[in-house]
Design an enzyme around this catalytic site. Sequence first.
Site, PDB file in Angstrom:
ATOM      1  N   LYS A 148       0.817  -1.207   0.000  1.00 29.74           N
ATOM      2  CA  LYS A 148       0.000   0.000   0.000  1.00 29.74           C
ATOM      3  C   LYS A 148       0.859   1.269   0.000  1.00 29.74           C
ATOM      4  CE  LYS A 148      -4.097  -2.279   1.065  1.00 29.74           C
ATOM      5  NZ  LYS A 148      -3.759  -3.652   1.321  1.00 29.74           N
TER       6      LYS A 148
HETATM    7  C1  LIG Z   1      -4.435  -4.748   0.791  1.00 33.03           C
HETATM    8  C2  LIG Z   1      -3.710  -6.027   0.737  1.00 33.03           C
HETATM    9  C3  LIG Z   1      -4.072  -7.042  -0.167  1.00 33.03           C
HETATM   10  C4  LIG Z   1      -5.302  -6.929  -1.040  1.00 33.03           C
HETATM   11  O1  LIG Z   1      -5.149  -5.941  -2.031  1.00 33.03           O
HETATM   12  P1  LIG Z   1      -6.432  -5.380  -2.779  1.00 33.03           P
HETATM   13  O2  LIG Z   1      -5.945  -4.261  -3.624  1.00 33.03           O
HETATM   14  O3  LIG Z   1      -7.376  -4.916  -1.716  1.00 33.03           O
HETATM   15  O4  LIG Z   1      -7.010  -6.499  -3.579  1.00 33.03           O
HETATM   16  C5  LIG Z   1      -3.285  -8.171  -0.219  1.00 33.03           C
HETATM   17  N1  LIG Z   1      -2.203  -8.320   0.581  1.00 33.03           N
HETATM   18  C6  LIG Z   1      -1.834  -7.379   1.468  1.00 33.03           C
HETATM   19  C7  LIG Z   1      -0.654  -7.618   2.323  1.00 33.03           C
HETATM   20  C8  LIG Z   1      -2.556  -6.195   1.560  1.00 33.03           C
HETATM   21  O5  LIG Z   1      -2.167  -5.246   2.429  1.00 33.03           O
END
Ligand SMILES: *Cc1c(COP(=O)(O)O)cnc(C)c1O
Length: 471
Positions: A112
């Site tokens: 993120k």
């Molecule tokens: C947010 C997240 C996901 C999922 O990603 P999306 O974009 O919501 O599909 C998968 N793995 C981790 C570690 C995350 O933080």
Amino acid sequence: MDYISTRGSAPALDFEGATLAGLASDGGLYLPREWPRFTADEIAAMAGLPYAELAARVMQPFVGDSLTPQRLLELTTQAYGRFAHNAVTPLKQLDEQHWLLELFHGPTLAFKDVALQLLGLLFEEFLGRGGDPLTIVGATSGDTGSAAIDAVAGRARVDIFMLHPKGRVSDVQRRQMTTVLAPNVHNIAVSGTFDDAQAMVKRMFGDAGMTSRFAIGAVNSINWARLMAQVVYYFAAALQLGAPQRKVAFAVPTGNFGDVFAGYVAAQMGLPIERLIVATNVNDILHRALTTGDYSAGTVTPTAAPSMDIQVSSNFERLLFDLGGRDGAALAAQMAGFEATRAMQLTNAQRANLREGGAAALFSSARADANDMAASIRWAFDASGELLDPHTAIGLHAARAAGIGRETPVITLATAHPAKFRDAVERATGQRPVLPARIGDLFEREERLVELPGDYAALAAYIAKHAVPRG
Ligand SMILES: *Cc1c(COP(=O)(O)O)cnc(C)c1O
């Protein structure tokens, strides 16, 4: 470039407007009016660019006149300068066919950061041009919250209210949020699941009593700018493994469908992608929708991969809009039905486009339970000595199950650092991952948060009391 809502009735906005708005006023999500396209020659010319330059090159068509090319490059240079690896998103080889794309070298150890470090700078840039102070309201299943808080802590003219489901995020995740003591950061632990928290946030965007008083913005992946920033690493990875001459496949640990949708966007822009493998845990609504056309939400089962413990994947709406011929009125009706019953069937057009020959035939999916996840962590450790976090392990499980021909490299997105989920990794391997030095004293820091019931009125009252109104 202007941006339109998936539900057809909100006003079109430019990039700056779409970034600050988050969710559209008709409840839809913003998308660019059309997909920009690069030729194979243009893609070939991107090979070898430093990450920040590649990012500016890939994102410029989406940004349009909202930033000059030079300013965009300054912002990407600043955002990606904070990553602990020079390549920003390095690739690691696991065996002859399988690769990991490490997306966790940012400040909060999950992918993120790649989008949110840039988004924090975009907010600051656009808010500095005047207009109302921004009140960010978000819900997190763990990783968005810390990444968003890190990205906006202490920045002028913005407050962030971040909801997390009480007791359902890991200790590391919670402390990465609650130990940020900047006065513009408000952590709220709410009773219930992530979906409950996210539903309250969505409701606030449609609550005229709140939106008339406060300029409410989003940092969840409903914000288009986040997806845009994630498109870049699909290009970065594919270019390193031979694009545009050679196709690659990606396996994506999926929750809200944001990350894998960014891969779909990369394909629409001309990047040759063999397959996008959607990996889910036992909360498998997407796997069911992609295989049978049945998109109906069950109840959330808590797992060792909490960022994928989601039944309603917001960004799937963007794919349905594109697959259904971009008919906002029809999609608004379909989504209203879903919101009333928590179930819907994909239309014939949407299904036809998902099948062989259709616009989105590049998707496949797989589901991993707790045993599959643990076996995947052990396989990677035995094959290459790499420790995977549970989300990444689910992605790798799906990658290995997808049956992709050996001539095509398969890249699993490593979405979190294993230390972020130390207990689950230790249970699977006996190895306890070490927290990287950059967050080493996390467990000594003071925490600050409030607890609220899972009740919309209480949340709205709390935010109204602490946010800075418009004007
Ligand atoms: C947010 C997240 C996901 C999922 O990603 P999306 O974009 O919501 O599909 C998968 N793995 C981790 C570690 C995350 O933080």
